[in-house]
Write an enzyme that holds these catalytic residues in place. Structure first.
Site, PDB file in Angstrom:
ATOM      1  N   SER A   1       0.814  -1.219   0.002  1.00  0.00           N
ATOM      2  CA  SER A   1      -0.145  -0.044  -0.009  1.00  0.00           C
ATOM      3  C   SER A   1       0.726   1.254  -0.151  1.00  0.00           C
ATOM      4  O   SER A   1       1.814   1.460   0.436  1.00  0.00           O
ATOM      5  CB  SER A   1      -0.711  -0.009   1.360  1.00  0.00           C
ATOM      6  OG  SER A   1      -1.361   1.426   1.822  1.00  0.00           O
TER       7      SER A   1
ATOM      8  N   TYR B   1      -2.108  -0.197  10.472  1.00  0.00           N
ATOM      9  CA  TYR B   1      -2.310  -0.848   8.937  1.00  0.00           C
ATOM     10  C   TYR B   1      -1.000  -0.648   8.060  1.00  0.00           C
ATOM     11  O   TYR B   1      -0.651  -1.662   7.544  1.00  0.00           O
ATOM     12  CB  TYR B   1      -3.576  -0.300   8.434  1.00  0.00           C
ATOM     13  CG  TYR B   1      -3.789  -0.658   6.833  1.00  0.00           C
ATOM     14  CD1 TYR B   1      -4.340  -1.807   6.425  1.00  0.00           C
ATOM     15  CD2 TYR B   1      -3.428   0.273   5.842  1.00  0.00           C
ATOM     16  CE1 TYR B   1      -4.084  -2.235   5.013  1.00  0.00           C
ATOM     17  CE2 TYR B   1      -3.436  -0.026   4.533  1.00  0.00           C
ATOM     18  CZ  TYR B   1      -3.830  -1.297   4.188  1.00  0.00           C
ATOM     19  OH  TYR B   1      -3.880  -1.447   2.717  1.00  0.00           O
TER      20      TYR B   1
HETATM   21  P1  NAD Z   1     -11.225  -6.121   0.905  1.00  0.00           P
HETATM   22  O1  NAD Z   1     -11.304  -6.072   2.213  1.00  0.00           O
HETATM   23  O2  NAD Z   1     -12.202  -6.050   0.003  1.00  0.00           O
HETATM   24  O3  NAD Z   1     -10.544  -7.621   0.684  1.00  0.00           O
HETATM   25  C1  NAD Z   1      -9.556  -8.475   1.384  1.00  0.00           C
HETATM   26  C2  NAD Z   1     -10.189  -9.725   1.501  1.00  0.00           C
HETATM   27  O4  NAD Z   1      -9.214 -10.610   2.543  1.00  0.00           O
HETATM   28  C3  NAD Z   1     -11.551  -9.908   2.139  1.00  0.00           C
HETATM   29  O5  NAD Z   1     -12.240 -10.541   1.363  1.00  0.00           O
HETATM   30  C4  NAD Z   1     -11.218 -10.481   3.555  1.00  0.00           C
HETATM   31  O6  NAD Z   1     -12.434 -11.475   3.947  1.00  0.00           O
HETATM   32  C5  NAD Z   1     -10.043 -11.427   3.156  1.00  0.00           C
HETATM   33  N1  NAD Z   1      -9.232 -11.608   4.407  1.00  0.00           N
HETATM   34  C6  NAD Z   1      -8.643 -10.801   5.288  1.00  0.00           C
HETATM   35  N2  NAD Z   1      -7.949 -11.436   6.374  1.00  0.00           N
HETATM   36  C7  NAD Z   1      -7.961 -12.804   5.850  1.00  0.00           C
HETATM   37  C8  NAD Z   1      -7.350 -13.909   6.466  1.00  0.00           C
HETATM   38  N3  NAD Z   1      -6.603 -13.799   7.708  1.00  0.00           N
HETATM   39  N4  NAD Z   1      -7.552 -15.011   5.998  1.00  0.00           N
HETATM   40  C9  NAD Z   1      -8.376 -15.230   4.827  1.00  0.00           C
HETATM   41  N5  NAD Z   1      -8.941 -14.172   4.312  1.00  0.00           N
HETATM   42  C10 NAD Z   1      -8.735 -12.963   4.859  1.00  0.00           C
HETATM   43  O7  NAD Z   1     -10.064  -5.198   0.501  1.00  0.00           O
HETATM   44  P2  NAD Z   1      -9.420  -4.431  -0.656  1.00  0.00           P
HETATM   45  O8  NAD Z   1      -9.476  -3.219  -0.953  1.00  0.00           O
HETATM   46  O9  NAD Z   1      -9.729  -5.593  -1.835  1.00  0.00           O
HETATM   47  O10 NAD Z   1      -7.671  -4.711  -0.517  1.00  0.00           O
HETATM   48  C11 NAD Z   1      -7.190  -6.027  -1.104  1.00  0.00           C
HETATM   49  C12 NAD Z   1      -5.518  -5.772  -0.645  1.00  0.00           C
HETATM   50  O11 NAD Z   1      -5.092  -4.635  -1.226  1.00  0.00           O
HETATM   51  C13 NAD Z   1      -5.277  -5.805   0.813  1.00  0.00           C
HETATM   52  O12 NAD Z   1      -3.952  -6.669   0.836  1.00  0.00           O
HETATM   53  C14 NAD Z   1      -4.984  -4.167   1.006  1.00  0.00           C
HETATM   54  O13 NAD Z   1      -4.175  -4.062   1.929  1.00  0.00           O
HETATM   55  C15 NAD Z   1      -4.305  -3.732  -0.390  1.00  0.00           C
HETATM   56  N6  NAD Z   1      -4.801  -2.431  -0.655  1.00  0.00           N
HETATM   57  C16 NAD Z   1      -5.980  -1.814  -1.067  1.00  0.00           C
HETATM   58  C17 NAD Z   1      -6.167  -0.433  -1.229  1.00  0.00           C
HETATM   59  C18 NAD Z   1      -7.348  -0.143  -1.762  1.00  0.00           C
HETATM   60  O14 NAD Z   1      -7.424   1.121  -2.037  1.00  0.00           O
HETATM   61  N7  NAD Z   1      -8.389  -0.744  -1.775  1.00  0.00           N
HETATM   62  C19 NAD Z   1      -4.958   0.300  -1.376  1.00  0.00           C
HETATM   63  C20 NAD Z   1      -3.585  -0.279  -1.100  1.00  0.00           C
HETATM   64  C21 NAD Z   1      -3.573  -1.435  -0.611  1.00  0.00           C
END
Ligand code: NAD
Length: 322
Positions: free
Chosen positions: A131, A155
């Protein structure tokens, strides 16, 4: 393009993971998803079932419902995995301030379990979702990968720690891995806690929207299909091994400008309250994507105006189908 591969997507039921899944399944890949459908936001499981039904798939896909903190989660995987996209994480900067232990436990242990599985099962490549929050408040913009890392939320610390584990396994075990630092991702199936989806819903409901701070803070909003492109490019490209890349649009706008654009699309009366900035929010996000452009041929394609229209249309459809 990844084709006919065995691919594991952790967090594949989430926002970005489900968009990646949708793209990869079209290319005859066999996909395994591990997701615990955590309750950070509701409707994830229903939405995921609707997605798989609409794709009319059952043979090219397997769902393991469970928690990556438990290393036995992998025990039923009997095929050799070519690529792992590790997207599972407890997201949410503000949430992490109140739940630091849970977030660090979840994100760090999950990442180590994925990497341990990868080295013990000769996985071809791991692409790790990191991120832009690892940088904290920028000292200069645009921010390149060498910018100092000063995370200002648990985070962000957990994501930086995840990157360092990835780097360690890459060096010590020669595991081919890359970490990608995503910038504020938006689009269909977006998380309801994120600004764009939240603002659209509130405006459609005729409710007030809250802007933290003076709204002049800039954000490098990046459309989800561009992030999916970047994930796939990193998995395919051998030059990406052992590297970290920014994945952003590199064309930021202020939150005030974003809100103007949303009001223009919805054509509704403005109803805005400015409130105090929240702890953990950074002053600016603005990616320098030169490295991803040069090494991965990454090119963000969706301008914010087009991305907002697509997101708005998806949200309208979703509300109508409820
Ligand atoms: P999200 O919450 O929609 O998706 C994350 C998924 O991981 C969820 O479905 C959750 O149920 C699952 N999860 C979490 N912990 C878990 C575990 N211990 N075991 C099994 N499943 C687990 O979030 P997102 O926005 O799709 O983010 C996806 C990735 O991208 C993450 O790693 C996040 O840190 C990173 N990210 C997202 C953004 C953004 O703007 N959305 C920006 C920077 C980084």
């Amino acid at each position: 393009m990844l084709k006919n591969k065995n691919i594991l997507i952790t967090g594949g039921a989430g926002f970005i993971g489900s968009n990646l899944f949708e793209r990869l399944i079209e290319e005859d890949n066999f996909i395994i998803i591990i997701d615990n459908f955590n309750d950070y936001y509701s409707g994830k499981e229903k939405r995921f079932n609707q997605l798989t039904e609409s794709l009319q798939i059952n043979k090219d896909f397997d769902l393991i419902k469970g928690n990556l903190i438990n290393k036995n989660i992998f025990k039923n995987i009997e095929i050799e995995i070519d690529v792992i996209f590790h997207l599972a994480a407890q997201a949410g900067v503000r949430y992490s301030i109140e739940n630091a232990l849970e977030v660090s436990n979840n994100n760090i242990i999950s990442t180590v379990n994925v990497l341990e599985y990868a080295i013990n099962h000769s996985v071809g490549k791991v692409v790790n979702a990191s991120s832009s929050s690892v940088y904290g408040n920028p000292i200069y913009t645009p921010v390149n990968e060498e910018h100092p890392k000063n995370p200002i939320s648990p985070y962000a610390v957990s994501k930086l720690c995840g990157e360092q584990y990835v780097d360690y396994y890459s060096r010590e075990y020669e595991l081919p891995c890359s970490s990608l630092r995503f910038y504020t991702v938006y689009g269909p199936r977006g998380r309801p806690d994120m600004a764009i989806r939240k603002f659209i819903n509130l405006i459609l409901d005729g409710k007030e929207i809250k802007i933290y701070g003076d709204g002049k803070q800039i954000r490098d909003f990046t459309y989800v299909s561009d992030i999916v492109d970047g994930l796939i490019l990193a998995a395919e490209n051998k030059k990406a091994y052992g590297e970290i890349f920014n994945l952003g649009c590199s064309d930021p706008i202020s939150v005030n400008k974003l809100v103007d654009k949303i009001y223009k699309i919805i054509d509704s009366e403005r109803n805005i309250q400015y409130v105090e900035t929240k702890k953990g929010d950074v002053d600016a996000t603005y990616s320098d994507i030169t490295k991803a452009q040069e090494m991965l041929n990454f090119k963000p394609k969706i301008h914010i105006d087009e991305g907002l229209k697509r997101t708005y249309n998806w949200q309208l459809k979703r509300r109508e189908s409820k």
